[in-house]
Design a protein around this motif. Structure first.
Motif, PDB file in Angstrom:
ATOM      1  N   GLU A  52       0.792  -1.233   0.000  1.00  0.00           N
ATOM      2  CA  GLU A  52       0.000   0.000   0.000  1.00  0.00           C
ATOM      3  C   GLU A  52       0.825   1.284   0.000  1.00  0.00           C
ATOM      4  OE1 GLU A  52      -3.186   0.207   2.791  1.00  0.00           O
ATOM      5  OE2 GLU A  52      -3.745  -1.891   2.446  1.00  0.00           O
ATOM      6  N   ASN A  53       1.979   1.290   0.678  1.00  0.00           N
ATOM      7  CA  ASN A  53       2.753   2.529   0.777  1.00  0.00           C
ATOM      8  C   ASN A  53       4.200   2.233   1.147  1.00  0.00           C
ATOM      9  OD1 ASN A  53       2.861   2.208   3.674  1.00  0.00           O
ATOM     10  ND2 ASN A  53       0.765   2.985   3.739  1.00  0.00           N
ATOM     11  N   GLN A  54       5.017   3.291   1.201  1.00  0.00           N
ATOM     12  CA  GLN A  54       6.432   3.123   1.488  1.00  0.00           C
ATOM     13  C   GLN A  54       6.684   2.599   2.897  1.00  0.00           C
ATOM     14  OE1 GLN A  54       4.938   6.107   1.068  1.00  0.00           O
ATOM     15  NE2 GLN A  54       5.885   7.671   2.342  1.00  0.00           N
ATOM     16  N   PHE A  55       5.785   2.859   3.830  1.00  0.00           N
ATOM     17  CA  PHE A  55       5.982   2.391   5.194  1.00  0.00           C
ATOM     18  C   PHE A  55       5.837   0.872   5.274  1.00  0.00           C
ATOM     19  CE2 PHE A  55       4.193   6.726   5.456  1.00  0.00           C
ATOM     20  CZ  PHE A  55       5.366   7.362   5.828  1.00  0.00           C
ATOM     21  N   GLN A  56       4.877   0.319   4.534  1.00  0.00           N
ATOM     22  CA  GLN A  56       4.748  -1.140   4.469  1.00  0.00           C
ATOM     23  C   GLN A  56       5.962  -1.751   3.778  1.00  0.00           C
ATOM     24  OE1 GLN A  56       1.104  -2.348   2.620  1.00  0.00           O
ATOM     25  NE2 GLN A  56      -0.113  -1.954   4.461  1.00  0.00           N
ATOM     26  N   CYS A  57       6.476  -1.086   2.772  1.00  0.00           N
ATOM     27  CA  CYS A  57       7.661  -1.567   2.069  1.00  0.00           C
ATOM     28  C   CYS A  57       8.849  -1.620   3.038  1.00  0.00           C
ATOM     29  CB  CYS A  57       7.962  -0.656   0.884  1.00  0.00           C
ATOM     30  SG  CYS A  57       9.286  -1.230  -0.203  1.00  0.00           S
ATOM     31  N   GLN A  58       9.020  -0.590   3.817  1.00  0.00           N
ATOM     32  CA  GLN A  58      10.105  -0.564   4.790  1.00  0.00           C
ATOM     33  C   GLN A  58       9.945  -1.701   5.807  1.00  0.00           C
ATOM     34  OE1 GLN A  58      10.072   2.579   7.664  1.00  0.00           O
ATOM     35  NE2 GLN A  58      12.281   2.469   7.947  1.00  0.00           N
ATOM     36  N   GLU A  59       8.719  -1.950   6.253  1.00  0.00           N
ATOM     37  CA  GLU A  59       8.486  -3.037   7.207  1.00  0.00           C
ATOM     38  C   GLU A  59       8.841  -4.388   6.600  1.00  0.00           C
ATOM     39  OE1 GLU A  59       7.834  -2.830  10.482  1.00  0.00           O
ATOM     40  OE2 GLU A  59       8.125  -0.689  10.135  1.00  0.00           O
TER      41      GLU A  59
ATOM     42  N   CYS B 106      17.978  -7.530   3.570  1.00  0.00           N
ATOM     43  CA  CYS B 106      17.531  -6.261   2.988  1.00  0.00           C
ATOM     44  C   CYS B 106      18.083  -5.073   3.782  1.00  0.00           C
ATOM     45  CB  CYS B 106      15.999  -6.202   2.966  1.00  0.00           C
ATOM     46  SG  CYS B 106      15.348  -4.685   2.251  1.00  0.00           S
ATOM     47  N   TYR B 107      18.699  -4.140   3.067  1.00  0.00           N
ATOM     48  CA  TYR B 107      19.216  -2.928   3.700  1.00  0.00           C
ATOM     49  C   TYR B 107      18.613  -1.661   3.116  1.00  0.00           C
ATOM     50  CZ  TYR B 107      22.501  -5.961   5.974  1.00  0.00           C
ATOM     51  OH  TYR B 107      23.045  -6.961   6.734  1.00  0.00           O
ATOM     52  N   VAL B 108      18.215  -1.696   1.850  1.00  0.00           N
ATOM     53  CA  VAL B 108      17.536  -0.564   1.216  1.00  0.00           C
ATOM     54  C   VAL B 108      16.351  -1.098   0.408  1.00  0.00           C
ATOM     55  CG1 VAL B 108      19.562   0.937   1.126  1.00  0.00           C
ATOM     56  CG2 VAL B 108      19.081  -0.574  -0.783  1.00  0.00           C
ATOM     57  N   TRP B 109      15.397  -0.236   0.124  1.00  0.00           N
ATOM     58  CA  TRP B 109      14.197  -0.635  -0.600  1.00  0.00           C
ATOM     59  C   TRP B 109      13.773   0.482  -1.544  1.00  0.00           C
ATOM     60  CZ3 TRP B 109      10.629   3.038   0.420  1.00  0.00           C
ATOM     61  CH2 TRP B 109      10.742   3.731   1.626  1.00  0.00           C
TER      62      TRP B 109
ATOM     63  N   CYS C  82       7.089  -3.297  -3.923  1.00  0.00           N
ATOM     64  CA  CYS C  82       8.223  -3.050  -3.039  1.00  0.00           C
ATOM     65  C   CYS C  82       9.401  -3.908  -3.507  1.00  0.00           C
ATOM     66  CB  CYS C  82       7.838  -3.417  -1.612  1.00  0.00           C
ATOM     67  SG  CYS C  82       9.177  -3.222  -0.417  1.00  0.00           S
ATOM     68  N   TYR C  83      10.498  -3.242  -3.837  1.00  0.00           N
ATOM     69  CA  TYR C  83      11.713  -3.930  -4.266  1.00  0.00           C
ATOM     70  C   TYR C  83      12.733  -3.850  -3.131  1.00  0.00           C
ATOM     71  CZ  TYR C  83       9.640  -3.383  -8.878  1.00  0.00           C
ATOM     72  OH  TYR C  83       8.792  -3.413  -9.956  1.00  0.00           O
ATOM     73  N   MET C  84      13.213  -4.997  -2.682  1.00  0.00           N
ATOM     74  CA  MET C  84      14.176  -5.030  -1.593  1.00  0.00           C
ATOM     75  C   MET C  84      15.563  -5.334  -2.138  1.00  0.00           C
ATOM     76  SD  MET C  84      12.027  -6.694   1.505  1.00  0.00           S
ATOM     77  CE  MET C  84      11.650  -8.231   0.697  1.00  0.00           C
ATOM     78  N   LYS C  85      16.560  -4.654  -1.553  1.00  0.00           N
ATOM     79  CA  LYS C  85      17.938  -4.767  -2.043  1.00  0.00           C
ATOM     80  C   LYS C  85      18.890  -4.996  -0.867  1.00  0.00           C
ATOM     81  CE  LYS C  85      16.031  -1.777  -5.399  1.00  0.00           C
ATOM     82  NZ  LYS C  85      16.297  -2.476  -6.615  1.00  0.00           N
TER      83      LYS C  85
ATOM     84  N   GLY D 298      14.371   4.108   0.359  1.00  0.00           N
ATOM     85  CA  GLY D 298      14.802   4.391   1.717  1.00  0.00           C
ATOM     86  C   GLY D 298      15.646   3.268   2.283  1.00  0.00           C
ATOM     87  N   THR D 299      16.030   3.475   3.514  1.00  0.00           N
ATOM     88  CA  THR D 299      16.848   2.506   4.218  1.00  0.00           C
ATOM     89  C   THR D 299      16.003   1.664   5.159  1.00  0.00           C
ATOM     90  OG1 THR D 299      17.349   4.112   5.931  1.00  0.00           O
ATOM     91  CG2 THR D 299      18.909   3.955   4.112  1.00  0.00           C
ATOM     92  N   ARG D 300      16.534   0.537   5.544  1.00  0.00           N
ATOM     93  CA  ARG D 300      15.842  -0.403   6.425  1.00  0.00           C
ATOM     94  C   ARG D 300      15.513   0.221   7.778  1.00  0.00           C
ATOM     95  NH1 ARG D 300      17.670  -6.398   7.566  1.00  0.00           N
ATOM     96  NH2 ARG D 300      16.434  -6.797   9.402  1.00  0.00           N
ATOM     97  N   GLU D 301      16.481   0.799   8.417  1.00  0.00           N
ATOM     98  CA  GLU D 301      16.308   1.333   9.769  1.00  0.00           C
ATOM     99  C   GLU D 301      16.152   2.840   9.753  1.00  0.00           C
ATOM    100  OE1 GLU D 301      15.815  -0.503  12.375  1.00  0.00           O
ATOM    101  OE2 GLU D 301      16.248  -2.379  11.339  1.00  0.00           O
ATOM    102  N   CYS D 302      14.963   3.274   9.456  1.00  0.00           N
ATOM    103  CA  CYS D 302      14.670   4.700   9.417  1.00  0.00           C
ATOM    104  C   CYS D 302      13.253   4.877   9.929  1.00  0.00           C
ATOM    105  CB  CYS D 302      14.789   5.190   7.977  1.00  0.00           C
ATOM    106  SG  CYS D 302      14.425   6.927   7.770  1.00  0.00           S
ATOM    107  N   ASN D 303      13.045   5.764  10.895  1.00  0.00           N
ATOM    108  CA  ASN D 303      11.682   5.955  11.355  1.00  0.00           C
ATOM    109  C   ASN D 303      10.972   6.992  10.481  1.00  0.00           C
ATOM    110  OD1 ASN D 303      12.343   8.507  12.300  1.00  0.00           O
ATOM    111  ND2 ASN D 303      12.633   7.833  14.395  1.00  0.00           N
TER     112      ASN D 303
END
Length: 83
Positions: free
Chosen positions: A27-34, A42-45, A52-55, A70-75
C-alpha cells in the motif's frame, strides 16, 4: 543506540537493479520498509506503483517519477537509527 538525522527516505529516487525480492500489492512506502525489516539481507528498498523492491546494499541511484526509496532502519520522521 545512537540516532543521526540523515533524511533517509528519498522521493523520486530509484534504486534499480540488484533486487533481492519484490512484493506486489504493497500500500505505501511504510509497508515496504516493514517488509525490508523482516528480511535479514535487505538494507535498502524502493517502492513504486504498489510494488516493493528489496535490495541488499546501497545500489546505484537513479531518478524516477512516483518512486520512493529508503533505508531499512529509518523511522517516519527521517531519523536513521544505528544499533
Amino acid at each position: 543506540m545512537k540516532t543521526v538525522v540523515v533524511g533517509c527516505t528519498m522521493n523520486n529516487m530509484d534504486r534499480p537493479y540488484d533486487d533481492l525480492e519484490s512484493h506486489d500489492n504493497v500500500e505505501n512506502q511504510f509497508q515496504c520498509q516493514e517488509k525490508c525489516k523482516l528480511s535479514p539481507d535487505c538494507y535498502v528498498w524502493t517502492f513504486v506503483s504498489g510494488i516493493c523492491y528489496m535490495k541488499n546494499e546501497n545500489t546505484f541511484k537513479g531518478t524516477g517519477d512516483n518512486v520512493i526509496s529508503g533505508t531499512r532502519e529509518c523511522n517516519n520522521s527521517g531519523i536513521r537509527i544505528y544499533p
